[in-house]
Enzyme design. Structure first.
Site, mmCIF file in Angstrom:
data_model
loop_
_atom_site.group_PDB
_atom_site.id
_atom_site.type_symbol
_atom_site.label_atom_id
_atom_site.label_comp_id
_atom_site.label_asym_id
_atom_site.label_seq_id
_atom_site.Cartn_x
_atom_site.Cartn_y
_atom_site.Cartn_z
ATOM 1 N N SER A 1 4.585 5.086 0.063
ATOM 2 C CA SER A 1 4.751 6.416 0.604
ATOM 3 C C SER A 1 4.209 6.449 2.029
ATOM 4 O O SER A 1 3.153 5.889 2.307
ATOM 5 C CB SER A 1 3.974 7.386 -0.285
ATOM 6 N N SER B 1 -0.434 5.994 4.959
ATOM 7 C CA SER B 1 0.542 5.492 4.003
ATOM 8 C C SER B 1 -0.197 5.057 2.738
ATOM 9 O O SER B 1 -1.431 4.971 2.731
ATOM 10 C CB SER B 1 1.286 4.299 4.628
ATOM 11 N N LYS B 2 0.487 4.799 1.687
ATOM 12 C CA LYS B 2 -0.140 4.239 0.477
ATOM 13 C C LYS B 2 0.941 3.654 -0.407
ATOM 14 O O LYS B 2 2.079 4.111 -0.393
ATOM 15 C CB LYS B 2 -0.861 5.357 -0.289
ATOM 16 N N GLY B 3 0.560 2.647 -1.176
ATOM 17 C CA GLY B 3 1.506 2.037 -2.090
ATOM 18 C C GLY B 3 0.903 1.901 -3.467
ATOM 19 O O GLY B 3 -0.319 1.996 -3.632
ATOM 20 N N ASP C 1 -6.541 -1.987 -2.647
ATOM 21 C CA ASP C 1 -7.000 -0.733 -3.240
ATOM 22 C C ASP C 1 -7.367 -1.075 -4.687
ATOM 23 O O ASP C 1 -7.528 -2.255 -5.019
ATOM 24 C CB ASP C 1 -5.888 0.337 -3.149
#
Ligand code: GLU
Length: 477
Positions: free
Chosen positions: A61, A106-108, A149
């Site tokens: 995202s 952002s992040k996944g 993460d």
């Protein structure tokens, strides 16, 4: 209170954002633009493992591209979903803006239980996920740079970097496509400890402001303070280790997945960490009282000075907020306090050091790693010996002058050895991180103490939003 009326994680972040802009002069259209997530890519891919095709679902995202590359970790957990990834991406935007890390957010995430797979299987899955993201520029040194993460670490980042390399053989900046890599693949000293180290620096800075310490109902320094840590993963482990070993704080309880360890004299974090690695949990840990089940879950509610939630979002919620007894909560995890719980804790007078600041140590050192990769040289490599040489000159001269003045003892050995040591990469990384954590705390508290925000969290959000707006305005949007 009914925990069922809790909003989703993303709604919770949006509620905090709305609350922050209420007291700001933001054009309505722009406020909405900054709040929403720009895009979320969902991928479903199959990997042949154990004789059959397994289908996995992953996300990347992008919340805000006001600055690029955008930045944020990749999480591996069964609980990963679009709402969570978007909430975490938004937090990355605010975190980077607040700490002056020049990235968008952002992040996944990959919906997977990493413990259910062997290492070689995880490698295949990670490479395939990375392939899907790389071919869409959702992993790229100048556009989108992931990091570890929950559920991922150096190993996964190494695989991702190698996968990018295989697909971009002539990209001289390939190593900068991901951070949190092993040092041998272009990682930086101090990245693994960075988020926990940042929590330590944040607390050290809090204790440099006696007025804030008093507001929280505490006094003195970190020495002897009773701390409860929830989650002894990478962040909780390093924070607890540094605070107890270097600052003299006492970790009176560690709340883990399978139980809570209490020890009023202070849990030995190194010992407990080793025990968890060897036995898979805390149940048989012999040094302290271990509570299980419902009692263990109440570990966070025990009496203490500082509570460090370092696991997942929403662990302090409408169901338990009114029973929390800590005087200070420092959010080492992302979103551990829901928007509803935040209001309850504030009414109770609990001092909250918010996530967008408290856990920014990881992305700050990621930024240093990215810069290192683009400059293709280890920090300190050129100047360290020159610095030592100049210091040696001064020490020699001072000793000569002291000798001439009849003070034959000269400079002390302790001073001389410390003064002579030139800074290597880890020293520079820690110095840059400490500076970042001090500065960000100071600007948040100035805004809060100046009466422009109701607490540190709102001050943090407002500063971040102002900076995003300034970037847009300066671009001419
Ligand atoms: N996953 C970490 C975070 O939530 C680190 C992100 C990064 O280094 O890009 O802040």
């Amino acid at each position: 209170m009914n925990s069922l009326i809790e909003p989703s994680f993303r709604d919770s972040i949006e509620m905090l954002y709305n609350q922050a802009i209420k007291d700001m002069d933001v054009a309505p259209g722009l406020a909405e633009k900054i709040k929403v997530c720009n895009s979320t890519y969902t991928v479903r891919f199959g990997v042949k493992l154990r004789g059959q095709i397994h289908t996995f679902t992953g996300y990347r995202s992008v919340h805000s591209e006001h600055r690029e590359p955008v930045k944020g970790g990749i999480r591996y957990a069964l609980s990963v979903n679009q709402d969570e990834v978007e909430a975490l991406a938004a937090l990355m935007t605010y975190k980077c803006a607040l700490t002056e890390v020049p990235f968008g957010g952002s992040k996944g995430g990959l919906c997977i239980d990493p413990r259910a797979w062997e290492e070689h299987e995880l490698e295949q899955i990670t490479r395939r996920f990375a392939y899907e993201l790389i071919k869409r520029d959702l992993i790229n040194p100048s556009q989108n740079v992931p990091a570890p993460d929950m559920g991922t670490g150096e190993r996964e980042m190494g695989w991702i970097a190698d996968q990018y390399n295989r697909m971009n053989t002539t990209d001289i900046n390939a190593a900068a496509c991901v951070t949190g890599k092993p040092v041998e693949l272009g990682g930086i000293a101090g990245r693994v400890e960075a988020t926990g180290r940042g929590v330590q620096y944040a607390l050290q800075e809090f204790f440099r402001h006696p007025e804030d310490v008093k507001t929280a109902g505490l006094d003195g320094t970190l020495e002897g303070k009773r701390i409860i840590v929830q989650g002894l993963g990478n962040v909780g482990y390093h924070a607890a280790k540094f605070l107890s070993e270097e600052d003299g704080a006492k970790i009176v309880a560690v709340v883990e997945r399978d139980g809570t360890v209490f020890n009023a004299d202070g849990v030995n974090i190194e010992e407990l960490h080793l025990h968890i690695q060897q036995h898979g949990g805390v149940l048989t840990y012999p040094h302290g009282q271990v509570l299980l089940g419902a009692e263990a879950r109440m570990g966070m509610e025990a009496d203490c000075d500082i509570l460090i939630p370092a696991a997942i979002e929403g662990s302090i919620n409408l169901g338990n907020a009114d029973r929390i007894k800590a005087k200070v909560i420092i959010e080492a995890a992302n979103g551990p306090i829901t928007a509803g719980a935040d209001a309850i804790l504030r009414d109770k007078g609990i001092f909250i050091i918010p996530d967008l600041y408290a856990n920014a140590g990881g992305v700050t050192v990621s930024y240093f790693e990215w810069v290192k990769n683009l400059s293709h040289i280890r920090f300190g490599r050129m100047q360290r010996r020159a610095e030592e040489g100049r210091h040696q000159l001064l020490v020699d001269e001072l000793n000569r002058v002291l000798g001439d003045a009849g003070l034959s003892t000269g400079l002390s050995e302790n001073f001389t050895s410390k003064y002579l040591k030139g800074a290597c990469e880890i020293d520079l990384v820690r110095s840059g991180l400490d500076d970042t954590m001090r500065e960000a705390y100071q600007i948040m508290r100035e805004r809060w103490r100046g009466g422009h925000a109701q607490d540190l969290r709102m001050a943090g959000y407002q500063i971040a939003i102002q900076r995003v707006i300034a970037t847009y305005q300066n671009k001419g949007l």
